[in-house]
Design an enzyme around this catalytic site. Structure first.
Site, mmCIF file in Angstrom:
data_model
loop_
_atom_site.group_PDB
_atom_site.id
_atom_site.type_symbol
_atom_site.label_atom_id
_atom_site.label_comp_id
_atom_site.label_asym_id
_atom_site.label_seq_id
_atom_site.Cartn_x
_atom_site.Cartn_y
_atom_site.Cartn_z
ATOM 1 N N GLU A 273 37.589 29.834 29.961
ATOM 2 C CA GLU A 273 37.739 30.991 30.855
ATOM 3 C C GLU A 273 39.160 30.928 31.369
ATOM 4 O OE1 GLU A 273 38.214 32.098 34.744
ATOM 5 O OE2 GLU A 273 36.325 31.002 34.980
ATOM 6 N N CYS A 312 40.206 34.048 39.479
ATOM 7 C CA CYS A 312 40.271 34.568 38.112
ATOM 8 C C CYS A 312 39.598 35.929 38.018
ATOM 9 C CB CYS A 312 39.615 33.585 37.144
ATOM 10 S SG CYS A 312 37.929 33.140 37.590
#
Length: 709
Positions: A273, A312
Site C-alpha cells: 500500500e 495515505c
C-alpha cells in the site's frame, strides 16, 4: 519516507535505544547508544531515543517464527485465536492512556490518537468477533461448494484454505504506528501465522511500546510476534515461498522490495500500500447551502488536518464544478480558520499537531514548492513557519518543531501532470474544476490508482455515473449525502470490515476486508478424493460419505439425543414417509394466507406449465420436515436458529409422500459457552426417493447432557 541521519552521540548526550523483540526476548545491540538514528519529539525537537538494529539476527528471527511461532499458534483453533485477540484488545483498552502520552511526542493530537490507538485496538475486537462468527472452530476453511467429479459420486473435489507455513513480515509507515501494525497483525494471528513487525523509525518507539504491552499481557503464544527496531535491509534475504510481506510506505521502497529475487523468483507473497493522490468529487447538485456541500468541505478539512494530513487516505485532489472552485476554497479556508488550532498536541485546544519530523516537514514544503512551480497557486495558507500553541499554552513560532499551516492550491490547468502526480504528504490539498461528469471521472482517474475517493451528491444518477466511472481506479469509494453525512466513518478511515488498498500508484495490494484478509495469509488448495476422505480432512460431512443412521426402534440413538460430547459428524436419522393431501394444502393456505394459485386452482396450476396441478407449499414441506426429524423431549438440542441454502427442487402434488434424512454436517463448539453450533444436512425426498428439497438446519446443542450440577 525519510529518516534522520545516523549520528554518534557524545557521552553526555547518550539516550536510550529503542529495543527489538527477538525470539521472545528484548534485545539491543552492543554499544547501541553510541550510534544509530536519532528520534526527536516532533513538537519540540527534544532528543528522545536512538534507533539501531546493528547485529540483529534476522535469520534467527525468521527461524523462530517458522518453528516456535508456527507451533504455538497451530495448537489453537481459529476460534481460540480469535478469543485471544478479544482478550488482548480488552487488556490494551485498559492501558491505552500510556500510549496516548507517548504518541503526543509524534505530533499526534487526542483525535489522532483515537484514530491510531483506539482504531488499532478496535481492529483486534473486530477480528476477534468475526473470527468466531464467520469461521469454523478448526484450522481448515472450506471455500465454495463440492464439485462432483464422477457419475457415482465416489470422487469429488473442493477448495480449502490452510495457513501458510512461514512468517508474515509486516513493514509499516510512520504515520500510524499502532493501527498500521495491528491491522496487519490481527488477520495474520487469526490465520495462525506469526508476525515479524518492522515499524518506521520516526515513530517506531510507539510501536515498541505497544508490542511491549502485548508481550506483558501474557496472552499471546510464544513466537507470535517479533519486533525489529531499526534497519531490516536484509530481511527479504531470509524469506521464501512460505512467507508473506505486507508493506506500507513509499512507492519507491515498494518497488525496490518487489524487485528482490526472493519475490521475483522465490515466491515470497508481497502486498503493498503506497502513494495515493486520493480524490473527492463534488456533484453539480451539491451547491453552497446544501448538506452535501457542507459535508464535502468538512471531509476535505478533516483529511487535511487529522494526523497533520499525513494519511495515505487523505484528500489530495478536490474535484469540483468549475463555477464552484472559489466557493469551495473560501469554505475550506473559513472552516480551517474557525476550527483548526496548530500546536503542541499536549496543549489544551490544539486540533492539529506537528508533522512527524523536521525531515518530513522539509519534504512536504519541498513538494508544495514543486507544485507551485508546476502551475499551482497557493489560494489559502502559507509555507512560512506558523505561530503555534506551545506545550505551555503560549503562542510562538517554534524553530525546532515540525509545524506547518494547512495549504490549499488551485490550478488553471486541470490536466497539469504535477497535480495528479505529486503527493505532498501533509496538510495540503488542491482544488480543481471540472465542466462535466465525464471530465470529473477523467481527472479522478489521472491519479493513476488511488486508495479511496469520495463523491458528495444527493442525485442518484450523478452517484451512479461517478461511482461506476471511477470505481476501477480506486480501492474504496464513499458516497456522501445528507442521509449518511453524520454517521459516515469518513473518507480517510478504513474499516476492518472492508478492503483497504488500491490499484496502480496505490500499490495494487489489499488488506483488511474482514475474513478476506485472514485468507490472504492462507493457501487455497484444490482437494480431491472420496466423500469420506474429504469429510475426514475438512471436518465437514459431504454427500456420499458414510452416515451413522439412528435405529428407529431405539430413541436414544436419535442424533438430537446426543450432546456435543457424543455427537459425531455423519450421525443421522431417516424418517418415515408422510403423505400430503389436498386437505393439508388447503388448511395450510387458510392458516397462513398463502393462497397462491398453484396451491388452490388445478387448472391455473397446470396452465402455468411447471406444475402437475395443485402442489404443496414449500414452507409446508419444511414445516412437516421439522416434525419428521425432531425429537420433542427436553434434551441437548436447545434451539433452531435458522436455515441456510434452502432450495425447492421439484413440486410435490397432493397424494405424494415425503421423508427427511437429517445428518450432522458440521460441529462447532463455542470456546466460551456451554453449547456449540451444529449444522445439519437436511434432504427431503418423495416416495420414489426423488430429491424434493435440501437445506442446512442450524441448531445450538449443549456440550454435556444432562447438564452438570
Amino acid at each position: 519516507m525519510t529518516t534522520a541521519p545516523e549520528t554518534t552521540a557524545p557521552e553526555a548526550t547518550r539516550v536510550a535505544v529503542v529495543p527489538s523483540y527477538i525470539r521472545d526476548t528484548w534485545w539491543t545491540p552492543a554499544e547501541s547508544t553510541s550510534k544509530g538514528t536519532e528520534v526527536r519529539d516532533a513538537s519540540t525537537g527534544e532528543l528522545l531515543a536512538v534507533v539501531n538494529a546493528d547485529g540483529l539476527d534476522l535469520k534467527a528471527m525468521v527461524e523462530h517464527a517458522r518453528t516456535v511461532g508456527q507451533a504455538g499458534l497451530g495448537k489453537l483453533t481459529i476460534h481460540e485465536r480469535a478469543l485471544k485477540l478479544k482478550e488482548l484488545a480488552q487488556f490494551l483498552n485498559g492501558r491505552k492512556q500510556e500510549l496516548y502520552e507517548l504518541s503526543f511526542r509524534t505530533g499526534a493530537t487526542k483525535i489522532d490518537n483515537m484514530v491510531d490507538i483506539d482504531g488499532g485496538i478496535g481492529v483486534l475486537f473486530t477480528f476477534g468477533s468475526k473470527g468466531r462468527r464467520e469461521l469454523p472452530n478448526s484450522n481448515v476453511i472450506v471455500d465454495g461448494p463440492l464439485e462432483v467429479l464422477s457419475k457415482d459420486g465416489s470422487f469429488a473435489g473442493e477448495h480449502i484454505y490452510t495457513r501458510i507455513p512461514g512468517v508474515a513480515a509486516q513493514i509499516n509507515a510512520f504515520n500510524f504506528p499502532v493501527w498500521g501494525m495491528l491491522e496487519k497483525f490481527a488477520p495474520a494471528f487469526i490465520a495462525g501465522v506469526p508476525t515479524i513487525v518492522k515499524p518506521a523509525t520516526p515513530t517506531g518507539y510507539v510501536a515498541e511500546a505497544m508490542v511491549r504491552l502485548m508481550v506483558e499481557s501474557g496472552i499471546l503464544p510464544a513466537g507470535s510476534i517479533q519486533l525489529i527496531s531499526g534497519s531490516a535491509r536484509t530481511l527479504l534475504d531470509e524469506l521464501d515461498y512460505r512467507d508473506m510481506v505486507s508493506f506500507t510506505g513509499s512507492a519507491g521502497t515498494a518497488n525496490l522490495l518487489k524487485s528482490h529475487p526472493n519475490v521475483v523468483h522465490g515466491g515470497v507473497r508481497f502486498t503493498s500500500e503506497t502513494d495515493s493522490l486520493n480524490a473527492a468529487i463534488l456533484g453539480p447538485d451539491a451547491v453552497p447551502g446544501t448538506p452535501e456541500f457542507d459535508a464535502f468541505v468538512k471531509s476535505v478539512v478533516t483529511e487535511m488536518t487529522v494526523k497533520a494530513g499525513q494519511k495515505c487516505t487523505a484528500v489530495r485532489r478536490s474535484i469540483v464544478p468549475a463555477e464552484l472552485v472559489d466557493d469551495v476554497v473560501a469554505a475550506i479556508g473559513a472552516r480551517v480558520t474557525e476550527r483548526v488550532v496548530v500546536g503542541d498536541p499536549r496543549a489544551e485546544g490544539v486540533t492539529m499537531g506537528a508533522l512527524a519530523s523536521m525531515e518530513q516537514l522539509k519534504d512536504v514544503r519541498g513538494a508544495v514548492e514543486s507544485l507551485v512551480a508546476a502551475g499551482g497557486r497557493i489560494a489559502f495558507g502559507s509555507l512560512e513557519a506558523p505561530e503555534v500553541v506551545t506545550a505551555s499554552g503560549q503562542k510562538a513560532v517554534v524553530g525546532d518543531g515540525a509545524f506547518m499551516s494547512p495549504v490549499v492550491l488551485t490550478w488553471e490547468d486541470a490536466l497539469a501532470p504535477a497535480l495528479h502526480g505529486t503527493e505532498a504528504f501533509g496538510p495540503v490539498s488542491s482544488v480543481v474544476g471540472y465542466s462535466s461528469l465525464d471530465e470529473a471521472v477523467k481527472l479522478a482517474a489521472m491519479g493513476a490508482g488511488s486508495l479511496v475517493a469520495s463523491v458528495a451528491t444527493n442525485d442518484p444518477e450523478v452517484a451512479r455515473t461517478l461511482v461506476t466511472g471511477i470505481a476501477a481506479h480506486h480501492g474504496r469509494v464513499l458516497v456522501l449525502n445528507r442521509e449518511d453525512a453524520k454517521t459516515s466513518t469518513g473518507h480517510g478511515s478504513p474499516v476492518p470490515h472492508l478492503v483497504h488498498g488500491g490499484p496502480g500508484r496505490a500499490g495494487g495490494g489489499e488488506e483488511l476486508g474482514g475474513i478476506r484478509s485472514v485468507k490472504h495469509h492462507m493457501q487455497r488448495t484444490a482437494l480431491q478424493g472420496s466423500p469420506n476422505m474429504l469429510t475426514a480432512v475438512t471436518g465437514l460431512w459431504h454427500t456420499g460419505a458414510d452416515r451413522n443412521l439412528a435405529d428407529p426402534a431405539d430413541p436414544s440413538t436419535h442424533p438430537f439425543r446426543k450432546s456435543l460430547a457424543e455427537l459425531r459428524v455423519g450421525d443421522a436419522m431417516r424418517s418415515e414417509l408422510r403423505q400430503i393431501t389436498r386437505e393439508d394444502i388447503s388448511k395450510f393456505a387458510a392458516e397462513t394466507g398463502d393462497t397462491f394459485y398453484a396451491h388452490m386452482d388445478d387448472e391455473a396450476a397446470r396452465a402455468a406449465g411447471v406444475f402437475p396441478g395443485i402442489v404443496a407449499h414449500g414452507y409446508l414441506l419444511v414445516s412437516w420436515a421439522a416434525g419428521l426429524f425432531v425429537s420433542p423431549e427436553p434434551g441437548p438440542v436447545l434451539l433452531n436458529y435458522g436455515l441456510d441454502n434452502l432450495r425447492f427442487l421439484q413440486p410435490v402434488p397432493a397424494g405424494d409422500s415425503i421423508r427427511v434424512t437429517l445428518t450432522a454436517k458440521q460441529i462447532t463448539p463455542r470456546v466460551t459457552d456451554e453449547y456449540g453450533e451444529v449444522r445439519w444436512d437436511a434432504v427431503l425426498t418423495n416416495q420414489d426417493d426423488e430429491l424434493i428439497a435440501n437445506y442446512d438446519v442450524l441448531t445450538l446443542v449443549e456440550k454435556e447432557w444432562p447438564k452438570k450440577a
